[in-house]
Design an enzyme around this catalytic site. Structure first.
Site, PDB file in Angstrom:
ATOM      1  N   SER A 163      56.382 -35.326 -35.666  1.00 34.24           N
ATOM      2  CA  SER A 163      57.184 -34.909 -36.853  1.00 34.24           C
ATOM      3  C   SER A 163      58.626 -34.496 -36.498  1.00 34.24           C
ATOM      4  CB  SER A 163      56.373 -33.504 -37.243  1.00 34.24           C
ATOM      5  OG  SER A 163      56.907 -33.118 -38.077  1.00 34.24           O
ATOM      6  N   GLU A 165      59.661 -31.956 -37.959  1.00 34.00           N
ATOM      7  CA  GLU A 165      59.799 -30.671 -37.699  1.00 34.00           C
ATOM      8  C   GLU A 165      60.174 -30.102 -36.563  1.00 34.00           C
ATOM      9  OE1 GLU A 165      58.849 -27.655 -40.121  1.00 34.00           O
ATOM     10  OE2 GLU A 165      59.985 -29.458 -41.203  1.00 34.00           O
ATOM     11  N   TYR A 186      53.300 -24.748 -36.515  1.00 30.30           N
ATOM     12  CA  TYR A 186      53.017 -26.276 -36.484  1.00 30.30           C
ATOM     13  C   TYR A 186      54.023 -27.068 -35.594  1.00 30.30           C
ATOM     14  CZ  TYR A 186      53.258 -30.683 -38.424  1.00 30.30           C
ATOM     15  OH  TYR A 186      53.333 -31.994 -38.843  1.00 30.30           O
TER      16      TYR A 186
HETATM   17  P1  NDP Z   1      46.933 -34.346 -44.208  1.00 34.35           P
HETATM   18  O1  NDP Z   1      47.229 -32.863 -44.255  1.00 34.35           O
HETATM   19  O2  NDP Z   1      47.125 -35.104 -45.702  1.00 34.35           O
HETATM   20  O3  NDP Z   1      45.620 -34.814 -43.511  1.00 34.35           O
HETATM   21  C1  NDP Z   1      45.485 -34.169 -42.148  1.00 34.35           C
HETATM   22  C2  NDP Z   1      44.022 -34.739 -41.747  1.00 34.35           C
HETATM   23  O4  NDP Z   1      43.494 -34.171 -40.672  1.00 34.35           O
HETATM   24  C3  NDP Z   1      43.015 -34.812 -42.816  1.00 34.35           C
HETATM   25  O5  NDP Z   1      41.999 -35.802 -42.821  1.00 34.35           O
HETATM   26  C4  NDP Z   1      42.019 -33.570 -42.331  1.00 34.35           C
HETATM   27  O6  NDP Z   1      41.009 -33.421 -42.683  1.00 34.35           O
HETATM   28  C5  NDP Z   1      42.038 -33.717 -40.779  1.00 34.35           C
HETATM   29  N1  NDP Z   1      41.808 -32.821 -40.057  1.00 34.35           N
HETATM   30  C6  NDP Z   1      42.319 -31.273 -39.976  1.00 34.35           C
HETATM   31  N2  NDP Z   1      41.892 -30.808 -39.356  1.00 34.35           N
HETATM   32  C7  NDP Z   1      41.151 -31.381 -38.409  1.00 34.35           C
HETATM   33  C8  NDP Z   1      40.264 -31.155 -37.454  1.00 34.35           C
HETATM   34  N3  NDP Z   1      40.014 -29.760 -36.841  1.00 34.35           N
HETATM   35  N4  NDP Z   1      39.780 -31.997 -36.918  1.00 34.35           N
HETATM   36  C9  NDP Z   1      39.627 -33.193 -37.321  1.00 34.35           C
HETATM   37  N5  NDP Z   1      40.285 -33.566 -38.468  1.00 34.35           N
HETATM   38  C10 NDP Z   1      41.262 -32.631 -39.147  1.00 34.35           C
HETATM   39  O7  NDP Z   1      48.273 -34.971 -43.271  1.00 34.35           O
HETATM   40  P2  NDP Z   1      49.327 -36.302 -43.453  1.00 34.35           P
HETATM   41  O8  NDP Z   1      48.451 -37.411 -43.753  1.00 34.35           O
HETATM   42  O9  NDP Z   1      50.413 -36.179 -44.475  1.00 34.35           O
HETATM   43  O10 NDP Z   1      49.625 -36.348 -41.945  1.00 34.35           O
HETATM   44  C11 NDP Z   1      48.979 -37.098 -41.138  1.00 34.35           C
HETATM   45  C12 NDP Z   1      49.629 -36.785 -39.599  1.00 34.35           C
HETATM   46  O11 NDP Z   1      50.989 -36.923 -39.646  1.00 34.35           O
HETATM   47  C13 NDP Z   1      49.440 -35.422 -39.498  1.00 34.35           C
HETATM   48  O12 NDP Z   1      49.277 -34.760 -38.069  1.00 34.35           O
HETATM   49  C14 NDP Z   1      50.887 -34.840 -39.941  1.00 34.35           C
HETATM   50  O13 NDP Z   1      50.952 -33.357 -39.364  1.00 34.35           O
HETATM   51  C15 NDP Z   1      51.614 -35.639 -39.233  1.00 34.35           C
HETATM   52  N6  NDP Z   1      53.054 -35.796 -39.968  1.00 34.35           N
HETATM   53  C16 NDP Z   1      52.721 -35.939 -41.347  1.00 34.35           C
HETATM   54  C17 NDP Z   1      54.152 -36.324 -42.175  1.00 34.35           C
HETATM   55  C18 NDP Z   1      54.087 -36.197 -43.451  1.00 34.35           C
HETATM   56  O14 NDP Z   1      55.289 -36.293 -44.017  1.00 34.35           O
HETATM   57  N7  NDP Z   1      52.963 -36.568 -44.221  1.00 34.35           N
HETATM   58  C19 NDP Z   1      55.424 -36.334 -41.567  1.00 34.35           C
HETATM   59  C20 NDP Z   1      55.209 -36.105 -39.757  1.00 34.35           C
HETATM   60  C21 NDP Z   1      54.027 -36.007 -39.232  1.00 34.35           C
HETATM   61  P3  NDP Z   1      40.266 -32.864 -44.187  1.00 34.35           P
HETATM   62  O15 NDP Z   1      40.340 -33.911 -44.980  1.00 34.35           O
HETATM   63  O16 NDP Z   1      39.001 -32.528 -43.792  1.00 34.35           O
HETATM   64  O17 NDP Z   1      41.349 -31.607 -44.296  1.00 34.35           O
HETATM   65  P1  GDR Z   2      57.424 -29.717 -44.884  1.00 27.35           P
HETATM   66  O1  GDR Z   2      56.896 -30.036 -46.103  1.00 27.35           O
HETATM   67  O2  GDR Z   2      57.533 -28.270 -44.497  1.00 27.35           O
HETATM   68  O3  GDR Z   2      59.019 -30.523 -44.732  1.00 27.35           O
HETATM   69  O4  GDR Z   2      56.471 -30.455 -43.995  1.00 27.35           O
HETATM   70  P2  GDR Z   2      56.724 -29.334 -47.370  1.00 27.35           P
HETATM   71  O5  GDR Z   2      56.942 -30.111 -48.735  1.00 27.35           O
HETATM   72  O6  GDR Z   2      55.818 -27.979 -47.278  1.00 27.35           O
HETATM   73  O7  GDR Z   2      58.203 -28.179 -47.562  1.00 27.35           O
HETATM   74  C1  GDR Z   2      59.359 -28.931 -47.847  1.00 27.35           C
HETATM   75  C2  GDR Z   2      60.631 -27.952 -48.141  1.00 27.35           C
HETATM   76  O8  GDR Z   2      60.169 -27.430 -49.500  1.00 27.35           O
HETATM   77  C3  GDR Z   2      60.432 -25.958 -49.595  1.00 27.35           C
HETATM   78  N1  GDR Z   2      59.607 -25.440 -50.492  1.00 27.35           N
HETATM   79  C4  GDR Z   2      58.464 -25.431 -50.741  1.00 27.35           C
HETATM   80  N2  GDR Z   2      57.440 -26.021 -49.948  1.00 27.35           N
HETATM   81  C5  GDR Z   2      56.217 -25.831 -50.574  1.00 27.35           C
HETATM   82  N3  GDR Z   2      55.106 -26.385 -49.729  1.00 27.35           N
HETATM   83  N4  GDR Z   2      55.696 -25.070 -51.532  1.00 27.35           N
HETATM   84  C6  GDR Z   2      56.786 -24.523 -52.325  1.00 27.35           C
HETATM   85  O9  GDR Z   2      56.422 -23.731 -53.341  1.00 27.35           O
HETATM   86  C7  GDR Z   2      58.222 -24.676 -51.780  1.00 27.35           C
HETATM   87  N5  GDR Z   2      59.208 -24.272 -52.453  1.00 27.35           N
HETATM   88  C8  GDR Z   2      60.291 -24.770 -51.632  1.00 27.35           C
HETATM   89  C9  GDR Z   2      59.728 -25.680 -48.181  1.00 27.35           C
HETATM   90  O10 GDR Z   2      60.236 -24.204 -47.875  1.00 27.35           O
HETATM   91  C10 GDR Z   2      60.463 -26.650 -47.054  1.00 27.35           C
HETATM   92  O11 GDR Z   2      61.844 -26.321 -46.782  1.00 27.35           O
HETATM   93  C11 GDR Z   2      55.623 -31.501 -44.089  1.00 27.35           C
HETATM   94  C12 GDR Z   2      54.396 -31.875 -43.608  1.00 27.35           C
HETATM   95  O12 GDR Z   2      53.796 -32.871 -44.146  1.00 27.35           O
HETATM   96  C13 GDR Z   2      54.415 -31.795 -42.074  1.00 27.35           C
HETATM   97  O13 GDR Z   2      53.145 -31.912 -41.653  1.00 27.35           O
HETATM   98  C14 GDR Z   2      55.084 -32.714 -41.560  1.00 27.35           C
HETATM   99  O14 GDR Z   2      55.352 -32.511 -40.321  1.00 27.35           O
HETATM  100  C15 GDR Z   2      56.816 -32.269 -42.270  1.00 27.35           C
HETATM  101  O15 GDR Z   2      56.633 -32.764 -43.441  1.00 27.35           O
HETATM  102  C16 GDR Z   2      57.707 -33.649 -41.683  1.00 27.35           C
END
Ligand code: NDP
Ligand code: GDR
Length: 374
Positions: A163, A165, A186
């Site tokens: 990520s 992050e 995280y």
């Molecule tokens: P989601 O939160 O939508 O999905 C996370 C998945 O992980 C779900 O299927 C969840 O299952 C599963 N999970 C959580 N805990 C466990 C566990 N203990 N054992 C097995 N499975 C588990 O994430 P995204 O699809 O958005 O992201 C996919 C991956 O990419 C994650 O690792 C995230 O951190 C990473 N990532 C995401 C980004 C983004 O912008 N979306 C950017 C960079 C990295 P359940 O449905 O049961 O909750």
């Molecule tokens: P992020 O995504 O932390 O970048 O992680 P998120 O959408 O949660 O936050 C983005 C920014 O928005 C600000 N923010 C808020 N965020 C949330 N969730 N709710 C609010 O009400 C709100 N108001 C303002 C946050 O402070 C932050 O700056 C996502 C996840 O998908 C991670 O798993 C992944 O690794 C990174 O993107 C890349």
């Protein structure tokens, strides 16, 4: 069942049926996906099925169905010639389950997408986040390593969902050589998973890649991430189900792409001759305020009339500015994003207006409370 429809009991029962060695899947490439029920898992499954893969997903036990994002792809596994996606119970906290499924399924590619992926929540449940995100990745790598050691004829390619992050407070543009400075449990856990992956590549010669993906969104994004929280609110405000939207820091800037584009980059990483790490990003950054402006603007509303700042959504440490430099992925993988910022926001708003209209019908008929979400 539709994407948003109720999963059937058979979805869950199917998870318990072991793969048949005589199924037609034996000639197909086999992918194993953790986190298959998440946003990226569902897009990656669609992508791999289109490429002709047989896809196995590990799902965790939940007291409620958690397969909604996959329902449109689900085919009863008793129909073995058609069912190319199968689900199995496992958990990244349970090493034995990971090793067992790798031994049984013998995947060619393993995509580790599972995570407690909410940054703010990781401050509330830090140990659990580290256990799943960091140690979970280590458990899966170890399952792959020990399986390969016991089966020297086998080859597995491993993808780790890293990520942006991890860069945290490192100023933009961030690329593969930018230092990590994580700002949450995280992000620190993702850094550990990143280095475990590098270490297993260097120590054991495993084909293992880190994708360092910047934020990517879609109509399937979890509803408590800021983009989806905003577009859900736009839909509900537009149809009269809600009037206020409570948010935290509006000045944070993110490089937001479309999840459907990003899963292709994951796959491309595993098709190269040598394993490596890649930044995947649009190279364009916008503040949360700009996202609000665009999303409310899509339906002719002014976000200032609806947004209320609530301190509870501020984080103990914030990541202020992320903007990737994905030139390596563009050059080596030939990858580039197809969906731009405006189109992404438009697509999410459109889908959430449809969803809100359906909710409105239920509310008007007395089947649902306006505060409730289906
Ligand atoms: P989601 O939160 O939508 O999905 C996370 C998945 O992980 C779900 O299927 C969840 O299952 C599963 N999970 C959580 N805990 C466990 C566990 N203990 N054992 C097995 N499975 C588990 O994430 P995204 O699809 O958005 O992201 C996919 C991956 O990419 C994650 O690792 C995230 O951190 C990473 N990532 C995401 C980004 C983004 O912008 N979306 C950017 C960079 C990295 P359940 O449905 O049961 O909750
Ligand atoms: P992020 O995504 O932390 O970048 O992680 P998120 O959408 O949660 O936050 C983005 C920014 O928005 C600000 N923010 C808020 N965020 C949330 N969730 N709710 C609010 O009400 C709100 N108001 C303002 C946050 O402070 C932050 O700056 C996502 C996840 O998908 C991670 O798993 C992944 O690794 C990174 O993107 C890349």
């Amino acid at each position: 069942p539709t994407q948003n429809g109720s999963p059937t009991t058979t979805t869950t029962l199917s998870a318990l049926i072991p793969p048949s060695p005589t199924s037609p899947n034996t000639l197909r490439k086999v992918a194993l996906i953790t986190g298959i029920t998440g946003q990226d898992g569902s897009y990656l499954t669609e992508f791999l099925l289109k490429k002709g893969y047989s896809v196995h997903g590990l799902i965790r036990r939940s007291s409620n169905f958690n397969t909604q994002r996959l329902d449109h792809l689900y085919i009863d596994p008793h129909n073995s010639s058609k069912a190319l996606m199968k689900l199995h119970y496992a958990d990244l906290a349970d090493a034995s389950s990971l090793r067992r499924w790798i031994d049984l399924l013998r995947p060619d590619e393993v995509y580790n997408l599972a995570a407690q992926s909410h940054v703010a929540v990781s401050f509330e449940i830090p140990d659990y986040t580290a256990d799943v995100v960091a140690t979970g990745a280590l458990r899966l790598l170890e399952a792959v390593r020990s399986h390969l050691s016991d089966n020297p004829d086998r080859r597995i390619r491993y993808y780790q969902a890293g990520s942006s992050e991890m860069f945290g407070s490192t100023p933009p543009p961030q690329d593969e050589s930018s230092p990590f400075h994580p700002r949450s449990p995280y992000a620190a856990s993702k850094c550990a998973a990143h280095w475990y992956t590098v270490n297993y590549r260097e120590a054991y010669g495993i084909y293992a890649c880190n994708g360092i993906l910047f934020n990517h969104e879609s109509p399937r994004r979890g509803e408590n991430f800021v983009t989806r929280k905003i577009t859900r609110a736009v839909g509900r405000i537009k149809v009269g189900l809600q009037s206020k939207l409570f948010l935290g820091n509006l000045q944070a800037s993110r490089d937001w792409g479309f999840a459907g584009d990003y899963v292709e980059a994951m796959w491309l990483m595993l098709q190269q001759e040598e394993p490596d790490d890649y930044v995947v990003a649009t190279e364009e950054s916008h503040t949360v305020e700009e996202f609000l402006e665009k999303a409310f603007g899509c339906v002719g509303l002014d976000w200032r009339d609806h947004v209320v700042i609530d301190k509870r959504y501020f984080r103990p440490a914030e990541v202020d500015n992320l903007k990737g430099d994905s030139s390596k992925a563009r050059r080596v993988l030939g990858w580039k994003p197809r969906v731009g910022f405006g189109e992404l926001v438009g697509m999410m708003v459109e889908r959430d207006i449809d969803l809100a209209k359906r909710e409105k019908v239920l509310v008007d008929a007395g089947y649902m409370d306006a505060q409730q979400q289906p």
